[in-house]
Design a protein around this motif. Sequence first.
Motif, PDB file in Angstrom:
ATOM      1  N   ARG A  69       0.829  -1.207   0.000  1.00 14.26           N
ATOM      2  CA  ARG A  69       0.000   0.000   0.000  1.00 14.26           C
ATOM      3  C   ARG A  69       0.862   1.256   0.000  1.00 14.26           C
ATOM      4  NH1 ARG A  69      -4.568  -2.109   4.394  1.00 14.26           N
ATOM      5  NH2 ARG A  69      -5.844  -3.269   2.865  1.00 14.26           N
ATOM      6  N   VAL A  70       1.977   1.215   0.696  1.00 13.61           N
ATOM      7  CA  VAL A  70       2.897   2.353   0.678  1.00 13.61           C
ATOM      8  C   VAL A  70       3.450   2.562  -0.722  1.00 13.61           C
ATOM      9  CG1 VAL A  70       5.108   3.186   1.553  1.00 13.61           C
ATOM     10  CG2 VAL A  70       3.471   2.144   3.125  1.00 13.61           C
ATOM     11  N   ARG A  71       3.657   1.479  -1.453  1.00 14.96           N
ATOM     12  CA  ARG A  71       4.157   1.567  -2.831  1.00 14.96           C
ATOM     13  C   ARG A  71       3.094   2.053  -3.811  1.00 14.96           C
ATOM     14  NH1 ARG A  71       5.866  -3.882  -4.823  1.00 14.96           N
ATOM     15  NH2 ARG A  71       6.802  -2.692  -6.532  1.00 14.96           N
ATOM     16  N   GLY A  72       1.841   2.208  -3.359  1.00 20.10           N
ATOM     17  CA  GLY A  72       0.774   2.679  -4.222  1.00 20.10           C
ATOM     18  C   GLY A  72      -0.015   1.579  -4.897  1.00 20.10           C
ATOM     19  N   VAL A  73       0.184   0.322  -4.486  1.00 18.57           N
ATOM     20  CA  VAL A  73      -0.546  -0.797  -5.070  1.00 18.57           C
ATOM     21  C   VAL A  73      -1.927  -0.896  -4.406  1.00 18.57           C
ATOM     22  CG1 VAL A  73      -0.533  -3.288  -5.477  1.00 18.57           C
ATOM     23  CG2 VAL A  73       1.617  -1.995  -5.537  1.00 18.57           C
ATOM     24  N   ASP A  74      -2.922  -1.193  -5.208  1.00 30.80           N
ATOM     25  CA  ASP A  74      -4.292  -1.378  -4.697  1.00 30.80           C
ATOM     26  C   ASP A  74      -4.370  -2.752  -4.044  1.00 30.80           C
ATOM     27  OD1 ASP A  74      -6.957  -1.422  -4.126  1.00 30.80           O
ATOM     28  OD2 ASP A  74      -7.640  -1.414  -6.216  1.00 30.80           O
ATOM     29  N   VAL A  75      -4.329  -2.779  -2.710  1.00 33.23           N
ATOM     30  CA  VAL A  75      -4.325  -4.027  -1.949  1.00 33.23           C
ATOM     31  C   VAL A  75      -5.561  -4.057  -1.060  1.00 33.23           C
ATOM     32  CG1 VAL A  75      -3.076  -5.468  -0.302  1.00 33.23           C
ATOM     33  CG2 VAL A  75      -1.817  -4.107  -1.972  1.00 33.23           C
ATOM     34  N   SER A  76      -6.225  -5.189  -1.000  1.00 31.32           N
ATOM     35  CA  SER A  76      -7.390  -5.357  -0.137  1.00 31.32           C
ATOM     36  C   SER A  76      -7.363  -6.742   0.495  1.00 31.32           C
ATOM     37  CB  SER A  76      -8.693  -5.149  -0.922  1.00 31.32           C
ATOM     38  OG  SER A  76      -8.793  -6.088  -1.977  1.00 31.32           O
ATOM     39  N   ILE A  77      -8.189  -6.889   1.536  1.00 29.86           N
ATOM     40  CA  ILE A  77      -8.323  -8.171   2.227  1.00 29.86           C
ATOM     41  C   ILE A  77      -9.585  -8.852   1.703  1.00 29.86           C
ATOM     42  CG2 ILE A  77      -8.513  -9.328   4.449  1.00 29.86           C
ATOM     43  CD1 ILE A  77      -5.869  -7.900   4.025  1.00 29.86           C
ATOM     44  N   GLY A  78      -9.442 -10.060   1.176  1.00 27.12           N
ATOM     45  CA  GLY A  78     -10.570 -10.778   0.603  1.00 27.12           C
ATOM     46  C   GLY A  78     -11.283 -11.618   1.646  1.00 27.12           C
ATOM     47  N   ARG A  79     -12.486 -11.190   2.010  1.00 28.80           N
ATOM     48  CA  ARG A  79     -13.269 -11.906   3.019  1.00 28.80           C
ATOM     49  C   ARG A  79     -14.438 -12.673   2.414  1.00 28.80           C
ATOM     50  NH1 ARG A  79     -12.440 -10.451   8.380  1.00 28.80           N
ATOM     51  NH2 ARG A  79     -11.111  -8.653   8.759  1.00 28.80           N
ATOM     52  N   GLN A  80     -14.728 -12.471   1.131  1.00 27.84           N
ATOM     53  CA  GLN A  80     -15.870 -13.129   0.515  1.00 27.84           C
ATOM     54  C   GLN A  80     -15.408 -13.959  -0.674  1.00 27.84           C
ATOM     55  OE1 GLN A  80     -18.776 -10.187  -0.460  1.00 27.84           O
ATOM     56  NE2 GLN A  80     -19.238  -9.696   1.661  1.00 27.84           N
ATOM     57  N   PRO A  81     -15.645 -15.266  -0.650  1.00 24.02           N
ATOM     58  CA  PRO A  81     -15.294 -16.091  -1.811  1.00 24.02           C
ATOM     59  C   PRO A  81     -16.173 -15.762  -3.000  1.00 24.02           C
ATOM     60  CG  PRO A  81     -16.547 -17.364  -0.227  1.00 24.02           C
ATOM     61  CD  PRO A  81     -16.269 -16.043   0.430  1.00 24.02           C
ATOM     62  N   MET A  82     -15.660 -16.029  -4.185  1.00 24.94           N
ATOM     63  CA  MET A  82     -16.382 -15.803  -5.442  1.00 24.94           C
ATOM     64  C   MET A  82     -16.771 -14.341  -5.616  1.00 24.94           C
ATOM     65  SD  MET A  82     -18.790 -19.245  -5.480  1.00 24.94           S
ATOM     66  CE  MET A  82     -19.229 -19.026  -7.196  1.00 24.94           C
ATOM     67  N   ASP A  83     -15.965 -13.449  -5.063  1.00 24.89           N
ATOM     68  CA  ASP A  83     -16.179 -12.020  -5.246  1.00 24.89           C
ATOM     69  C   ASP A  83     -15.794 -11.649  -6.680  1.00 24.89           C
ATOM     70  OD1 ASP A  83     -16.373  -9.308  -5.141  1.00 24.89           O
ATOM     71  OD2 ASP A  83     -15.092  -9.044  -3.394  1.00 24.89           O
ATOM     72  N   PRO A  84     -16.659 -10.932  -7.433  1.00 23.32           N
ATOM     73  CA  PRO A  84     -16.310 -10.571  -8.817  1.00 23.32           C
ATOM     74  C   PRO A  84     -15.007  -9.794  -8.928  1.00 23.32           C
ATOM     75  CG  PRO A  84     -18.635 -10.179  -8.408  1.00 23.32           C
ATOM     76  CD  PRO A  84     -18.026 -10.529  -7.081  1.00 23.32           C
ATOM     77  N   ALA A  85     -14.611  -9.066  -7.878  1.00 21.77           N
ATOM     78  CA  ALA A  85     -13.362  -8.306  -7.930  1.00 21.77           C
ATOM     79  C   ALA A  85     -12.146  -9.219  -8.048  1.00 21.77           C
ATOM     80  CB  ALA A  85     -13.231  -7.425  -6.690  1.00 21.77           C
ATOM     81  N   ARG A  86     -12.266 -10.459  -7.649  1.00 20.23           N
ATOM     82  CA  ARG A  86     -11.132 -11.390  -7.737  1.00 20.23           C
ATOM     83  C   ARG A  86     -10.756 -11.680  -9.188  1.00 20.23           C
ATOM     84  NH1 ARG A  86     -10.354 -14.819  -2.879  1.00 20.23           N
ATOM     85  NH2 ARG A  86     -11.719 -14.031  -1.236  1.00 20.23           N
ATOM     86  N   LEU A  87     -11.713 -11.618 -10.088  1.00 26.71           N
ATOM     87  CA  LEU A  87     -11.444 -11.933 -11.488  1.00 26.71           C
ATOM     88  C   LEU A  87     -10.576 -10.887 -12.169  1.00 26.71           C
ATOM     89  CD1 LEU A  87     -14.972 -13.228 -12.562  1.00 26.71           C
ATOM     90  CD2 LEU A  87     -12.989 -14.547 -11.798  1.00 26.71           C
ATOM     91  N   GLU A  88     -10.321  -9.787 -11.498  1.00 23.75           N
ATOM     92  CA  GLU A  88      -9.461  -8.739 -12.050  1.00 23.75           C
ATOM     93  C   GLU A  88      -8.282  -8.466 -11.132  1.00 23.75           C
ATOM     94  OE1 GLU A  88     -11.994  -5.387 -12.542  1.00 23.75           O
ATOM     95  OE2 GLU A  88     -13.205  -6.315 -14.141  1.00 23.75           O
ATOM     96  N   SER A  89      -7.919  -9.429 -10.289  1.00 25.87           N
ATOM     97  CA  SER A  89      -6.873  -9.210  -9.290  1.00 25.87           C
ATOM     98  C   SER A  89      -5.987 -10.439  -9.165  1.00 25.87           C
ATOM     99  CB  SER A  89      -7.491  -8.893  -7.922  1.00 25.87           C
ATOM    100  OG  SER A  89      -8.422  -7.835  -7.999  1.00 25.87           O
TER     101      SER A  89
END
Length: 409
Positions: A69-89
């Motif tokens: 995150r300090v480097r400016g990368v979009d990082v998140s914690i995945g708490r939900q399986p089969m989240d559509p956002a995973r298909l682009e990460s």
Amino acid sequence: MTAVAPARRGGGGFSPMVMLAVILVGVFSFAAFFTLSAFAPELTTGRDGRAHALSTSAVGFAGVVRLERVRGVDVSIGRQPMDPARLESLVVLTPENPISIEELDDAAGSATLVVLPKWAVGPHPTHRGWVSRYSQYDDGSLGVLINEIAPGVVFAQAEGEGAVRLSYRDKTTRTSGRIERLQTISGPNLTPMVTDGSGRTVLARFDRGGFLPIYILADPDFLNTLGMGDRNTAQAGLAMLDQMRVENEPIIFDVTLNGLGASRSALRLAFEPPFLGATLGLAIGAGLLGWRAAARFGPAAPARRAIALGKAALADNSAALIRLARREQRMGAGYARLIAGDLAELISGSRKSDEEAAALLNRLAGIHGVTPNYTQLEAEAANAKTPHQMLEAARKLHAWKEEMTRATR
């Protein structure tokens, strides 16, 4: 004789302000309970010393999350399986138990990195969130961990501790910090992505016949908090993540395989857009209704019988039937005769016929100077064509009766 002062009327057990405060506290507590219940998984700190992205222990991965995150990368914690956002990460999995193909498919992203464990640890006896190292996983335990998703994979642990010279697939090289008992991987369907100075695979791409790449990192010390504590090791680990990312795509560190996931629920949806607006509208409406009930003017109306009793109810029902049949204007002549009969009986003390009552009332009206006389009012009521004209004629008859009553006393 001694006067006794009237007793003061009590004000009740509680003041209005106290009751208002009790109600407000109750409403707030009720709303807070349901809100916290809906978002309880997100409020979990994860400071349990285990190897996942919320843990700040030596084997946890909270350090690399913060550094990216300090480097400016979009990082998140995945708490939900089969989240559509995973298909682009790029999804980073840190399994602690054997992982099945179904779990892998539910948690996978456009690219998936499986970081294997290395150290068997336990909670520190005096510091919450710290760990005490017991031993290193053996190759048999690691094989059981991913045997279903990558059968035939073999692990090896080097002896000793020292810096590792790493060769990347893009022909670059890096030297890490001191790594204790370097853990490597080999086996079928593995394409080396990062190797050590002896050609042993540290990071591999596993080909299982799918179009989404699966990567396996054999040694977690390149990404965990222990590794992030060394500058060279941190740079080597971040370079591995950069090699797996496509066009600076986001990174999701999954925690569902660590038992920290959050499932979708109707209660949770009520506090998330687009349903949040409806929830707030209902809450505001309930608040306004409560305020209106508390601030109403005057006492509450007494409850009435569903079916009224007595002469008043009979008269109301009869009037309703007449109004329903639209016969109000035809009641004029009969109402006039009723007024005449009652007034003539009141004045003379005896019941008279309609003609006698009319003659008596006309004569008394002339004597006392009351105008118009009864015959004129009777004609106006009988000639009414609309309910409004009938009502006006009835009012005049009633007023004329009152005036005649006063004049003849």
